[in-house]
Scaffold this active site. Structure first.
Site, PDB file in Angstrom:
ATOM      1  N   SER A 181       0.956  -0.880  -0.022  1.00  0.00           N
ATOM      2  CA  SER A 181       0.498   0.716  -0.019  1.00  0.00           C
ATOM      3  C   SER A 181       0.873   1.696  -0.157  1.00  0.00           C
ATOM      4  O   SER A 181       0.476   2.603  -0.534  1.00  0.00           O
ATOM      5  CB  SER A 181      -1.090   0.063   1.050  1.00  0.00           C
ATOM      6  OG  SER A 181      -0.337  -0.283   2.050  1.00  0.00           O
ATOM      7  N   HIS A 209      -5.104  -3.441  -3.199  1.00  0.00           N
ATOM      8  CA  HIS A 209      -4.501  -2.657  -3.862  1.00  0.00           C
ATOM      9  C   HIS A 209      -4.212  -2.392  -5.529  1.00  0.00           C
ATOM     10  O   HIS A 209      -4.110  -2.684  -6.369  1.00  0.00           O
ATOM     11  CB  HIS A 209      -3.211  -1.847  -3.949  1.00  0.00           C
ATOM     12  CG  HIS A 209      -4.012  -1.083  -2.450  1.00  0.00           C
ATOM     13  ND1 HIS A 209      -3.988   0.289  -2.349  1.00  0.00           N
ATOM     14  CD2 HIS A 209      -2.797  -1.289  -0.803  1.00  0.00           C
ATOM     15  CE1 HIS A 209      -4.233   0.659  -0.948  1.00  0.00           C
ATOM     16  NE2 HIS A 209      -4.232  -0.089  -0.058  1.00  0.00           N
ATOM     17  N   LYS A 241     -11.550   0.676  -2.773  1.00  0.00           N
ATOM     18  CA  LYS A 241     -10.322   0.976  -3.218  1.00  0.00           C
ATOM     19  C   LYS A 241     -10.634   1.160  -5.047  1.00  0.00           C
ATOM     20  O   LYS A 241     -11.574   2.089  -5.131  1.00  0.00           O
ATOM     21  CB  LYS A 241      -9.005  -0.426  -3.109  1.00  0.00           C
ATOM     22  CG  LYS A 241      -8.835   0.614  -1.580  1.00  0.00           C
ATOM     23  CD  LYS A 241      -8.024   0.528  -0.750  1.00  0.00           C
ATOM     24  CE  LYS A 241      -7.416   0.858   0.643  1.00  0.00           C
ATOM     25  NZ  LYS A 241      -6.764   0.234   1.460  1.00  0.00           N
TER      26      LYS A 241
HETATM   27  C1  PLP Z   1      -6.774  -0.433   3.637  1.00  0.00           C
HETATM   28  C2  PLP Z   1      -6.256  -1.466   2.952  1.00  0.00           C
HETATM   29  C3  PLP Z   1      -6.510  -1.711   3.989  1.00  0.00           C
HETATM   30  C4  PLP Z   1      -8.451  -2.079   5.321  1.00  0.00           C
HETATM   31  O1  PLP Z   1      -9.336  -2.079   4.097  1.00  0.00           O
HETATM   32  P1  PLP Z   1     -10.428  -1.300   4.956  1.00  0.00           P
HETATM   33  O2  PLP Z   1     -11.906  -1.479   3.987  1.00  0.00           O
HETATM   34  O3  PLP Z   1     -10.165   0.250   4.534  1.00  0.00           O
HETATM   35  O4  PLP Z   1     -10.661  -1.162   5.788  1.00  0.00           O
HETATM   36  C5  PLP Z   1      -6.751  -4.111   4.658  1.00  0.00           C
HETATM   37  N1  PLP Z   1      -5.436  -3.917   3.463  1.00  0.00           N
HETATM   38  C6  PLP Z   1      -4.708  -2.740   2.637  1.00  0.00           C
HETATM   39  C7  PLP Z   1      -3.622  -3.503   1.927  1.00  0.00           C
HETATM   40  C8  PLP Z   1      -5.319  -2.310   2.369  1.00  0.00           C
HETATM   41  O5  PLP Z   1      -4.567  -1.492   2.090  1.00  0.00           O
END
Ligand code: PLP
Length: 400
Positions: A181, A209, A241
């Site tokens: 991330s 991602h 995302k």
């Molecule tokens: C954003 C993210 C999460 C958490 O997801 P949310 O739905 O925002 O709680 C988990 N793992 C990764 C790699 C992320 O980038």
């Protein structure tokens, strides 16, 4: 005397402030695609995770509205009580078909999906072997599950092998982000899958991602690596995302999903996401799969940004995804750079320790299919000043 917990918390905040690492919530007054209003000014947004430009897609908004009109807002209960609606079931079907898995289970966020999954799979007897740069939710989840957390150097498959060899008798789960991330690079998934197969340890990939961005029809980093369900038995991804919605899911065998349904506490003891949101995510998944032009446009913008940044001599990372960090190193300098960019009309997040390691502070530039080439060129022009200020201490990021 007892320590006053609230005072202790305030002291930690003060400490963080002294270190110049205080975090601040920014309130966006409006957003229209990549243009956002903050403090009465319009900024070009280069820090959202809306990689395919779906967060405001009219067809997705219409799906949300239509379902909300028909069945209201709240799901009124947990999935196992009476919160599981047709819209949730349809979304689970779409997600497991897209990712090539037998079944899928919805969670209200990625954090909860990771926590519930690791708590269901691991206990005190277990070991969870993770990349050092995994998302905080995976790292924390292993510890909250009571398992032994062992980390290996970033993307170091031999490091992972050593950790597994060090615990030959214990049940072990290997977990990695598919796309990291804060760095934007992709995990060596095929090598990790081969290792896990040899060692009898299941591999879990968090593709928050990667889904929508990588692989044929956006099926994600695991699909891109050609890894089937038996090679990556636990696949997690989020809906917040590239899909522009909110929530998350885990996909895998029917047996895995049955196990999570029984034992993932963050699934069992929480209110199901609003059915209108499930309907919106279903439409988002349909569009993300079908509209390859969004990925093609994103890739063209990534290539343009990287070529321009390389010409400027900016310190790019080895990333072919929408996450294109510019690592400046020093936290103060990174914050100053972010402020200068904001004065010039760009919203770019300064990411500092403890989110990234000491000395690795960065501007986390993210690109979206909602950007245009001119947007990227304008950002590059603004970043050119940073490169110039590096070479001579004239006007630039550091002088402010
Ligand atoms: C954003 C993210 C999460 C958490 O997801 P949310 O739905 O925002 O709680 C988990 N793992 C990764 C790699 C992320 O980038």
């Amino acid at each position: 005397m007892r320590t006053d917990l609230l005072q202790a918390l305030a002291a930690r905040v003060a400490e963080r402030e002294r270190a110049g690492l205080l975090r601040r919530v920014r309130t966006l007054n409006a957003a229209r695609g990549v243009r956002v209003m903050i403090d009465g000014r319009e900024l070009l947004n280069f820090c959202s995770n809306d990689y395919l430009g779906l967060a405001q897609e009219p067809r997705i908004v219409a799906a949300l509205q239509k379902t909300a009109n028909a069945c209201g807002v709240g799901s009124t209960a947990a999935h196992l009580v009476c919160g599981h609606r047709r819209e949730h079931a349809q979304l689970e079907d779409v997600l497991c078909e897209w990712t090539g898995r037998e079944a899928a289970l919805l969670f209200s966020s990625g954090w909860l999906a990771n926590l519930g999954t690791l708590q269901a799979l691991l206990d005190r007897a277990g070991v969870c072997i993770q990349d050092k740069l995994n998302h905080a939710s995976l790292l924390d989840a292993a510890q909250l599950a009571g398992a032994t957390l062992k980390r290996y150097p970033h993307n170091d498959v031999e490091g992972a092998a050593r950790q597994l060899a060090g615990a030959p008798e214990q049940p072990a789960l290997v977990a990695t982000d598919g796309v990291f991330s804060m760095d934007g690079d992709v995990a060596p998934l095929r090598e990790l899958a081969a290792l896990c197969r040899r060692e009898g340890a299941p591999l879990m990939v968090d593709d928050a991602h990667g889904l929508g961005v990588l692989g044929a029809h956006g099926a994600g980093s695991v699909a891109e690596a050609g890894l089937a369900q038996d090679e990556v038995p636990v696949l997690m991804a989020t809906l917040g995302k590239a899909l522009g919605c909110a929530g998350a899911f885990v996909a895998g065998s029917r047996a895995l999903i049955e196990g999570l349904t029984q034992f993932a506490r963050t699934f069992v003891y929480t209110t199901a996401m609003p059915p209108a949101l499930a309907a919106a995510a279903c439409e988002a998944a349909r569009i993300a799969r079908a509209e390859d032009w969004r990925r093609a446009k994103l890739q063209a913008l990534i290539a343009r940004f990287r070529a321009g940044a390389a010409q400027l001599g900016l310190p790019l990372m080895d990333s072919r995804t929408a996450i294109q960090p510019v690592v400046l190193g020093d936290a103060d300098r990174t914050v100053a750079a972010s402020r200068v960019l904001e004065r010039k009309g760009f919203l770019v997040a300064a990411i500092r320790p403890p989110t990234v390691p000491q000395g690795r502070a960065r501007l986390r530039v993210t690109l979206s299919a909602a950007h245009e080439e001119e947007d990227v060129d304008r950002l590059l022009d603004a970043l050119a000043l940073e490169a110039a200020s590096e070479k001579s201490p004239g006007p630039g990021f550091r002088s402010r």
